[in-house]
Every structure is written in C-alpha cells, then in structure tokens.
Design an enzyme around this catalytic site. Structure first.
Site, PDB file in Angstrom:
ATOM      1  N   TYR A  35      27.316  -2.293  12.129  1.00 57.09           N
ATOM      2  CA  TYR A  35      27.671  -3.211  13.203  1.00 57.09           C
ATOM      3  C   TYR A  35      26.888  -2.822  14.460  1.00 57.09           C
ATOM      4  O   TYR A  35      27.266  -1.934  15.198  1.00 57.09           O
ATOM      5  CB  TYR A  35      29.172  -3.193  13.495  1.00 57.09           C
ATOM      6  CG  TYR A  35      30.051  -3.609  12.343  1.00 57.09           C
ATOM      7  CD1 TYR A  35      29.538  -4.298  11.254  1.00 57.09           C
ATOM      8  CD2 TYR A  35      31.411  -3.305  12.345  1.00 57.09           C
ATOM      9  CE1 TYR A  35      30.355  -4.669  10.192  1.00 57.09           C
ATOM     10  CE2 TYR A  35      32.236  -3.688  11.289  1.00 57.09           C
ATOM     11  CZ  TYR A  35      31.697  -4.363  10.219  1.00 57.09           C
ATOM     12  OH  TYR A  35      32.516  -4.725   9.173  1.00 57.09           O
ATOM     13  N   PRO A  91      39.598 -12.439   7.822  1.00 57.00           N
ATOM     14  CA  PRO A  91      40.987 -12.883   7.634  1.00 57.00           C
ATOM     15  C   PRO A  91      41.298 -14.243   8.231  1.00 57.00           C
ATOM     16  O   PRO A  91      42.269 -14.880   7.831  1.00 57.00           O
ATOM     17  CB  PRO A  91      41.799 -11.784   8.330  1.00 57.00           C
ATOM     18  CG  PRO A  91      40.872 -11.232   9.369  1.00 57.00           C
ATOM     19  CD  PRO A  91      39.511 -11.279   8.720  1.00 57.00           C
ATOM     20  N   LEU A  92      40.465 -14.684   9.180  1.00 61.59           N
ATOM     21  CA  LEU A  92      40.679 -16.002   9.793  1.00 61.59           C
ATOM     22  C   LEU A  92      39.640 -17.018   9.331  1.00 61.59           C
ATOM     23  O   LEU A  92      39.552 -18.124   9.888  1.00 61.59           O
ATOM     24  CB  LEU A  92      40.659 -15.881  11.322  1.00 61.59           C
ATOM     25  CG  LEU A  92      41.723 -14.948  11.910  1.00 61.59           C
ATOM     26  CD1 LEU A  92      41.624 -14.910  13.426  1.00 61.59           C
ATOM     27  CD2 LEU A  92      43.114 -15.371  11.478  1.00 61.59           C
TER      28      LEU A  92
END
Length: 281
Positions: A63, A209-210
């Site tokens: 990241y 998750p969304l």
C-alpha cells in the site's frame, strides 16, 4: 463519541480485538500509490480510529508501496497495548499500479524486515501472505512465514486470497490465525472458506467489504433495509457482515473522518431475521 460495539474475537486465541477494524489502504495516494494528498488528514483518521474503539488496523507493504505502514508507525507508535497491527507481504507494485505476486521465501524475509522497520516494532502481531504466487510452491511461502514465526519476527500467521484447500495445506505447516478473502453482501464467492474458518476458529477478514459502493443486485435490498434503520446502505452492509458470522472481522477503509465515524456507528445496528432474509435471498 460513537464507540465500537461490534463484539470481540480472539485472533490466534489470544489477541482480543473488536470485530470491526480499520483497513489502512486508503490513507495513501491515488490508485494506492505514493503519499496521500493530505498527510495530516491521514494521520487524523488513524488517531480517530483508536478514539472510536478500533483496535485492529490492517495494512500491507504494497500500500503505497510502504506508505501506509510508514504513516501508521509515524502516527501511532509506540502502540497502545490493546492495538493489533496486521500487515501483509507477497505483492509487488509498479508505477502502473499493477499488483504482482512474489512468494519467494527470500523476498518474504526481506519484505518483513522492511515492515518491521516502518511499523517500528520488533515483532508483527499478524503477518499475512498477501496472495499465493503461481510461480512459487505455496508450501514454500508458508514455510517461510512459519520459520519467521519461530524466530519471533511474527506473532501470528495469516493468509489472504486462498481456497479451502490452500488453507488446509497451510494449517498442516503452521497455525493459521486469519484468512483475508474478498467477501461482501454482493460477492459471496468465498462462502466455503468462511465456513471452514468458522469450523477451525480462524478469523475471517473480508476485504472489499463495501464492494466499492457497487452492490449490484443487492442494491435495492440494502437501500430498503437502510431506510428502515435510518442508515446508509454501506452501514447495512457492515452490519450484515457482523451478523453473518462470529469469526467475521470487517476492516472497511477510508480517508475520511466522518466516513470512519459512520462505519463505527454501523456496529450499533441490529438486523432482524426479516432484514437478513431480504439481504440474502
């Protein structure tokens, strides 16, 4: 101040965390490359996560690359005793934004040394293989993590983007504390892996998750349940994950303090049987 009401789970049987955590991918630049546009805002989001009772932060060396880990170390170290910082290794980045698996044992050892330095720790609470490398035997990558656990560089080993068969293969080599696979109310392709984790008492960390806000055929059901609870569809998606399994550890990410607060507020939403049926039918 909205507190984290998601209940708790013991990672590896010993690291007690609230089940709703924070994914630190979005505190980097555009396309998860480079510095965020507002570094101080990113640091404020990290501080806010702790203030709202989040005690599981998930990141990865890819990241940024390295940016998310470094900002976490700069902002939060020395860490509170209750905070679990999880990271991942095994994916390379380039300026085009590609994600390239590298599960070579020597590479993983080098990667974890960099993570230790950026996170400012002597041992990583939870270190996850980010993705199996099709060019490296899976067991070699897992053996590398097992060896680093034996040396004390890793406290608990996790996997990401694996099948049930790979989970079982890894468990024959070393104790596996968590699995992180793509999973949300609109994408349940890892249902069998979640079921296996439940059976083994392994934490399941759903990434995306969304769904990036795109819930496809579940959008109408989410909107209807959200209206009933005076919530947003995203909050209902989080509430459904928490309802789905006691081993579920959602880590929604954000670069926004208000959004972070909304995510934590979702842990207070109680879905009834009708809600769950509507979301799963």
């Amino acid at each position: 101040m909205v507190e984290n009401a998601s209940g708790t789970f013991d990672i590896g049987g010993e690291l007690t965390v609230h089940r709703l955590g924070f994914g630190a991918m979005r505190i980097t630049g555009e396309d998860i490359i480079g510095e965020p546009d507002d570094v101080e805002n990113a640091k404020q989001v990290l501080h806010e996560s702790l203030a709202h009772g989040i005690d599981l932060i998930d990141t990865a060396d890819s990241y940024g690359p390295a940016v998310s880990e470094r900002l976490i170390g700069e902002t939060l170290a020395p860490y509170p005793d209750e905070l679990v910082v999880a990271t991942k290794g095994g994916l390379l980045r380039n300026t085009d934004g590609d994600w390239k698996p590298n599960g070579d044992p020597d590479y993983l050892r080098n990667a974890i040394l960099g993570s230790l330095d950026r996170l400012r720790v002597d041992s990583i609470d939870l270190y996850q293989l980010h993705r199996p490398d099709p060019h490296v035997p899976f067991e070699e990558s897992v053996h590398a993590l097992a060896k680093m656990k034996d040396e004390g560089l890793i406290r608990h080993v996790g996997l990401s983007n694996v099948s049930v068969e790979q989970l079982d293969e890894a468990r024959d080599i070393v104790d596996i504390a968590t699995v992180q696979n793509r999973y949300n109310v609109a994408n349940r392709e890892s249902e069998a892996v979640l079921d296996a984790c439940e059976g083994y008492g392994v934490g399941f960390i759903p990434w995306f998750p969304l769904g990036g806000g795109d819930f496809g055929e579940k959008a109408d059901a989410l909107s209807a349940v959200a209206t009933k609870h005076d919530a947003t569809p995203q909050q209902i998606a989080i509430a459904w994950l928490l309802e789905r399994s006691d081993v579920m550890l959602p880590i929604p990410g954000t670069a926004s303090v208000p959004h972070l607060r909304e995510n934590v507020a979702a842990s207070h939403i109680g879905l009834d049987d009708d809600d769950v049926t509507r979301l799963e039918e």
